[in-house]
Design an enzyme around this catalytic site. Sequence first.
Site, PDB file in Angstrom:
ATOM      1  NE  ARG A   1      -3.741   0.951   2.059  1.00  0.00           N
ATOM      2  CZ  ARG A   1      -4.933   1.204   2.607  1.00  0.00           C
ATOM      3  NH1 ARG A   1      -5.043   2.052   3.611  1.00  0.00           N
ATOM      4  NH2 ARG A   1      -6.011   0.597   2.162  1.00  0.00           N
TER       5      ARG A   1
ATOM      6  CG  HIS B   1      -8.449   0.560  -2.583  1.00  0.00           C
ATOM      7  ND1 HIS B   1      -7.702  -0.519  -2.173  1.00  0.00           N
ATOM      8  CD2 HIS B   1      -9.097   1.018  -1.478  1.00  0.00           C
ATOM      9  CE1 HIS B   1      -7.882  -0.695  -0.872  1.00  0.00           C
ATOM     10  NE2 HIS B   1      -8.719   0.215  -0.423  1.00  0.00           N
TER      11      HIS B   1
ATOM     12  CD  GLN C   1     -12.955  -0.746  -0.360  1.00  0.00           C
ATOM     13  OE1 GLN C   1     -12.080  -0.587   0.467  1.00  0.00           O
ATOM     14  NE2 GLN C   1     -14.198  -1.063  -0.025  1.00  0.00           N
TER      15      GLN C   1
ATOM     16  CG  ASP D   1     -13.044   7.434  -0.828  1.00  0.00           C
ATOM     17  OD1 ASP D   1     -12.934   7.410   0.411  1.00  0.00           O
ATOM     18  OD2 ASP D   1     -12.089   7.187  -1.603  1.00  0.00           O
TER      19      ASP D   1
ATOM     20  CB  CYS E   1     -13.771   2.409   0.408  1.00  0.00           C
ATOM     21  SG  CYS E   1     -13.294   4.149   0.453  1.00  0.00           S
TER      22      CYS E   1
ATOM     23  NE  ARG F   1     -11.107  -4.150   1.101  1.00  0.00           N
ATOM     24  CZ  ARG F   1     -10.101  -3.329   1.446  1.00  0.00           C
ATOM     25  NH1 ARG F   1     -10.312  -2.321   2.252  1.00  0.00           N
ATOM     26  NH2 ARG F   1      -8.880  -3.506   0.952  1.00  0.00           N
TER      27      ARG F   1
HETATM   28  N1   CP Z   1     -11.117   0.832   2.787  1.00  0.00           N
HETATM   29  C1   CP Z   1      -9.836   0.747   3.195  1.00  0.00           C
HETATM   30  O1   CP Z   1      -8.927   0.475   2.409  1.00  0.00           O
HETATM   31  O2   CP Z   1      -9.649   0.977   4.517  1.00  0.00           O
HETATM   32  P1   CP Z   1      -8.237   1.107   5.260  1.00  0.00           P
HETATM   33  O3   CP Z   1      -7.602   2.401   4.783  1.00  0.00           O
HETATM   34  O4   CP Z   1      -8.579   1.141   6.715  1.00  0.00           O
HETATM   35  O5   CP Z   1      -7.393  -0.066   4.885  1.00  0.00           O
HETATM   36  N1  NVA Z   2      -9.464   7.473  -1.445  1.00  0.00           N
HETATM   37  C1  NVA Z   2      -9.082   7.042  -0.136  1.00  0.00           C
HETATM   38  C2  NVA Z   2      -9.422   5.599   0.057  1.00  0.00           C
HETATM   39  C3  NVA Z   2      -9.136   5.064   1.438  1.00  0.00           C
HETATM   40  C4  NVA Z   2      -9.461   3.608   1.574  1.00  0.00           C
HETATM   41  C5  NVA Z   2      -7.608   7.297   0.086  1.00  0.00           C
HETATM   42  O1  NVA Z   2      -6.811   7.008  -0.829  1.00  0.00           O
HETATM   43  O2  NVA Z   2      -7.241   7.804   1.131  1.00  0.00           O
END
Ligand code: CP
Ligand code: NVA
Length: 331
Positions: free
Chosen positions: A108, A135, A138, A232, A273, A318
């Site tokens: 990530r 992502h 997700q 989001d 998400c 998830r």
């Molecule tokens: N939705 C999601 O990716 O959550 P986190 O940032 O908590 O992993």
């Molecule tokens: N768009 C958000 C998604 C978090 C799961 C981010 O990248 O922070």
Amino acid sequence: MAINLKGRHFLKLLDFTPGEINYLLQLSKRFKELKQTGTPHRYLEGKNIVLLFEKTSTRTRCSFEVAGMDLGMGVTYLDPGSSQMGKKESIEDTARVLGRMYDGIEYRGYGQNIVEDLAAHAGVPVWNGLTTEFHPTQMLADILTVEENFPQGIKGKKLVFMGDAQNNVANSLMVVCSKLGLHFAACGPKEQMPKPELVETCKKIASETGASIQLTSDVKEACAGAHVIYTDIWVSMGEPDELWAQRIKLLEPYRVTKNVMAMADKEAIFLHCLPSFHDTKTTIGADIAKKFGINEMEVADEVFRSRQSKVFDEAENRMHTIKAVMYATLA
Ligand code: CP
Ligand code: NVA
């Protein structure tokens, strides 16, 4: 032909056929059943995985950890800043080292090019746990949740993304909808629309699957007949805090309120998400309330807590879907 994903990376859904995505969703349902019935499924005993996080996480990290442990694997978590990657060691060298020790690598972080680079040199499957652009894990959880709520079939259903329609989640939703034959609408200001190149790619895919892609700033037009309303946060991880003022101004008209939900189909569900700013019970939420006088951002608290909101089923999914991705690529 039987589907076999062993040895594959999971970097973005553009790399997968609709058949392969459906296979992962079927597998996720099987794993959910095993988990719910308490049936052991330590199918990957003896394997080890590493989770590389350059950004924070609750759901993705915990999903990979629990899924890995349920499958019998050893799991190492490297938090933002605690590996040599980037600062003292290149992505290529990091990938080569981790690939000698682990059977799979989750990443990530920032640019999609980083996770692609890791994959090019690791020699073991690499899974994208969120980049600036995409992502993909997700998406499997989101579509599984849609399937659970529309068991008669999701092809032809309409999903609307409200707000910052050029972030990683919006991009990925546009891809997965076009792959699986759902109608996708990006609803937001013209400044925050998905990039034209990705829109073109998705439109091409959509023309083969019966999906459609709509970009609009008109909430009523977008939400009419919608089956899923999705949103989001307005400023994503890695973006500067200075953006809040501008984004609040641009995106407030796209908050998911009760009125917005009322424009959609009466069976419509709400997805997010997470994490979400639906009240002031977070430090950022409280800070924004103080500075800008708003108590909720991308979604109204009453929608978030409503019967139509499936966000916690989505969060649970998830774990089942990430388990399916690891199993399919490692077993
Ligand atoms: N939705 C999601 O990716 O959550 P986190 O940032 O908590 O992993
Ligand atoms: N768009 C958000 C998604 C978090 C799961 C981010 O990248 O922070």
